[in-house]
Design a protein around this motif. Structure first.
Motif, PDB file in Angstrom:
ATOM      1  N   PHE A 284       6.667 -40.525 -16.996  1.00  0.00           N
ATOM      2  CA  PHE A 284       6.973 -39.137 -17.028  1.00  0.00           C
ATOM      3  C   PHE A 284       6.268 -38.663 -18.100  1.00  0.00           C
ATOM      4  O   PHE A 284       6.441 -39.382 -19.460  1.00  0.00           O
ATOM      5  CB  PHE A 284       8.416 -39.032 -17.116  1.00  0.00           C
ATOM      6  N   TYR A 285       5.837 -37.651 -18.057  1.00  0.00           N
ATOM      7  CA  TYR A 285       4.711 -36.994 -19.213  1.00  0.00           C
ATOM      8  C   TYR A 285       5.173 -35.640 -19.525  1.00  0.00           C
ATOM      9  O   TYR A 285       5.529 -34.847 -18.475  1.00  0.00           O
ATOM     10  CB  TYR A 285       3.433 -36.992 -18.579  1.00  0.00           C
ATOM     11  N   GLY A 286       5.526 -34.974 -20.957  1.00  0.00           N
ATOM     12  CA  GLY A 286       5.997 -34.077 -21.260  1.00  0.00           C
ATOM     13  C   GLY A 286       7.227 -34.303 -22.179  1.00  0.00           C
ATOM     14  O   GLY A 286       7.990 -35.041 -21.666  1.00  0.00           O
ATOM     15  N   ASP A 298       0.893 -35.214 -26.989  1.00  0.00           N
ATOM     16  CA  ASP A 298      -0.034 -35.649 -28.041  1.00  0.00           C
ATOM     17  C   ASP A 298       0.075 -37.112 -28.245  1.00  0.00           C
ATOM     18  O   ASP A 298      -0.735 -38.028 -28.242  1.00  0.00           O
ATOM     19  CB  ASP A 298       0.029 -35.155 -29.263  1.00  0.00           C
ATOM     20  N   GLU A 299       1.560 -37.470 -28.268  1.00  0.00           N
ATOM     21  CA  GLU A 299       1.805 -38.981 -28.574  1.00  0.00           C
ATOM     22  C   GLU A 299       1.449 -39.826 -27.327  1.00  0.00           C
ATOM     23  O   GLU A 299       1.011 -41.021 -27.847  1.00  0.00           O
ATOM     24  CB  GLU A 299       3.249 -39.190 -28.660  1.00  0.00           C
ATOM     25  N   ASP A 300       1.682 -39.288 -26.121  1.00  0.00           N
ATOM     26  CA  ASP A 300       1.492 -40.406 -25.215  1.00  0.00           C
ATOM     27  C   ASP A 300      -0.119 -40.177 -24.991  1.00  0.00           C
ATOM     28  O   ASP A 300      -0.607 -41.338 -24.590  1.00  0.00           O
ATOM     29  CB  ASP A 300       1.952 -39.738 -23.731  1.00  0.00           C
ATOM     30  N   LEU A 304      -2.195 -43.833 -24.908  1.00  0.00           N
ATOM     31  CA  LEU A 304      -3.038 -44.223 -23.779  1.00  0.00           C
ATOM     32  C   LEU A 304      -4.512 -44.489 -24.409  1.00  0.00           C
ATOM     33  O   LEU A 304      -4.787 -45.572 -23.988  1.00  0.00           O
ATOM     34  CB  LEU A 304      -3.373 -43.245 -22.805  1.00  0.00           C
ATOM     35  N   ARG A 305      -5.070 -43.700 -25.233  1.00  0.00           N
ATOM     36  CA  ARG A 305      -6.233 -43.909 -25.867  1.00  0.00           C
ATOM     37  C   ARG A 305      -6.079 -45.440 -26.662  1.00  0.00           C
ATOM     38  O   ARG A 305      -7.443 -45.985 -26.528  1.00  0.00           O
ATOM     39  CB  ARG A 305      -6.595 -42.782 -26.871  1.00  0.00           C
TER      40      ARG A 305
END
Ligand code: SAM
Ligand code: DTB
Ligand code: SF4
Length: 317
Positions: A284-286, A298-300, A304-305
């Motif tokens: 879940f993103y957001g 931004d943190e997610d 991932l990067r």
């Protein structure tokens, strides 16, 4: 391949952790290409005041949680939030309503149908979680172009009655059958950390793996204890147990997207990395789930990067 038996699941779950992780990684690499993580944004379109007594839930009218009930959002408001989620890189938009269920002749349902159509027009996958469905409501959602319906089994059948008394495990299976008969993809998983045993967790995985077909996506939530609920004092899930459950689910449900779901804000980057290695390939993103917090976008993206993982669709798509 036939679904694993309960004994198979017990054997897997009790393997030395690194052996289990190697097996799960092999299953993952056999069925999934690349290092893609699906990003799903979540919006509570109708919050609180729910008639059900689910012991984990901030939105149940049975518990004094301080969550302010709000009416069903307008379609325009929902679409505006979906547009922002899309701009941030979300592939799927999930809309949740705190209802026991809906019928096709419920006027509020017509608004949800309109929201599904409009969000679909943005080019996003759509998912809704509205509680129990009638056959007609499931068919209407399919006709509106809905991608998936979320209805979790939440825990093993033997533990369910200790968590919820206003509906049964069988009621949940009945809705799940209606979702699948209507030709919708099923999103179905559960919650860890509700006082269940390892056996309850394995029974939950067994039930999911025996569905025909197995769920397209399997959210694994860690309980976010909500003050005012009967589960407010539950201790946090051990991260290594979480990794074990994800790895076992990955092997038992090789083609399902396993979603690392609620409770991620309490996990370190390293803990999340372990869960991705064990087979999780969706989040879940957001910054908000339904009523609780989630890591910010931004943190997610940074995480991932750092792990050389990529969102399933380009962040600018
Ligand atoms: N009313 C619908 C239903 O019961 O299916 C949909 C909403 S319900 C909030 C969706 C799912 O969120 C639940 O089935 C549960 O798995 C998860 N969930 C709810 N509260 C949670 C909490 N405090 N911690 C972890 N997961 C939770
Ligand atoms: C699911 O399995 N997890 C999401 C989604 N399906 C609807 C909901 C998580 C809710 C966490 C608690 C809250 O924010 O109130
Ligand atoms: Fe919460 Fe859904 Fe249970 Fe209502 S039915 S209390 S919204 S989990």
């Amino acid at each position: 391949m036939p679904p694993p038996s309960l004994d198979d699941l017990r054997r897997l779950y009790r393997l030395p952790l690194f052996h289990l992780l190697v097996r799960a990684r092999a299953a993952h690499e056999e069925h999934w290409e690349g290092e893609e993580i699906q990003l799903c944004s979540l919006l509570s379109i109708k919050t609180g005041g729910c008639s059900e007594d689910c012991g984990y839930c901030a939105q149940s009218a049975h518990h004094a949680t301080g969550v302010k009930p709000t009416p069903l959002m307008e379609v325009e408001e929902i679409v505006a939030v979906a547009q922002r989620a899309k701009a941030l890189g979300a592939e799927r938009f999930c809309m949740g309503a705190a209802w026991k269920g809906v019928r096709e002749d419920d006027p509020r349902f017509a608004r949800v149908i309109e929201a599904v159509r409009e969000v679909g027009r943005l080019g996003m996958e759509t998912c809704v979680t509205l509680g129990q469905l009638t056959d007609g409501a499931a068919r209407a959602l399919k006709e509106a172009g809905l991608t998936a319906y979320n209805h979790n089994v939440d825990t093993g059948p033997e533990h369910y009655g200790k968590i919820v008394t206003t509906h049964t495990f069988q009621d949940r299976l009945d809705t799940i059958r209606r979702v699948q008969e209507a030709g919708l993809s099923l999103c179905c998983g559960g919650i860890l950390g509700m006082g269940e045993s390892a056996e309850d967790r394995l029974r939950m995985i067994e039930v999911l793996a025996r569905m025909t077909p197995p769920p397209e996506s399997v959210p694994i939530n860690c309980l976010t204890p909500i003050p005012g609920t009967p589960l407010e004092d539950q201790p946090p899930v051990d991260i290594l147990d979480l990794a074990r459950v994800i790895a076992t689910a990955r092997i038992a449900l090789p083609k399902s997207r396993v979603r690392l779901s609620a409770g991620r804000h309490a996990l370190s980057r390293e803990a999340q990395a372990l869960c991705f290695f064990a087979g999780a390939n969706s989040i879940f993103y957001g910054e908000k789930l339904l009523t609780t917090q989630n890591p910010g976008p931004d943190e997610d993206m940074d995480l991932l990067r750092a792990l050389d993982l990529a969102p399933k669709r380009a962040a600018t798509a």
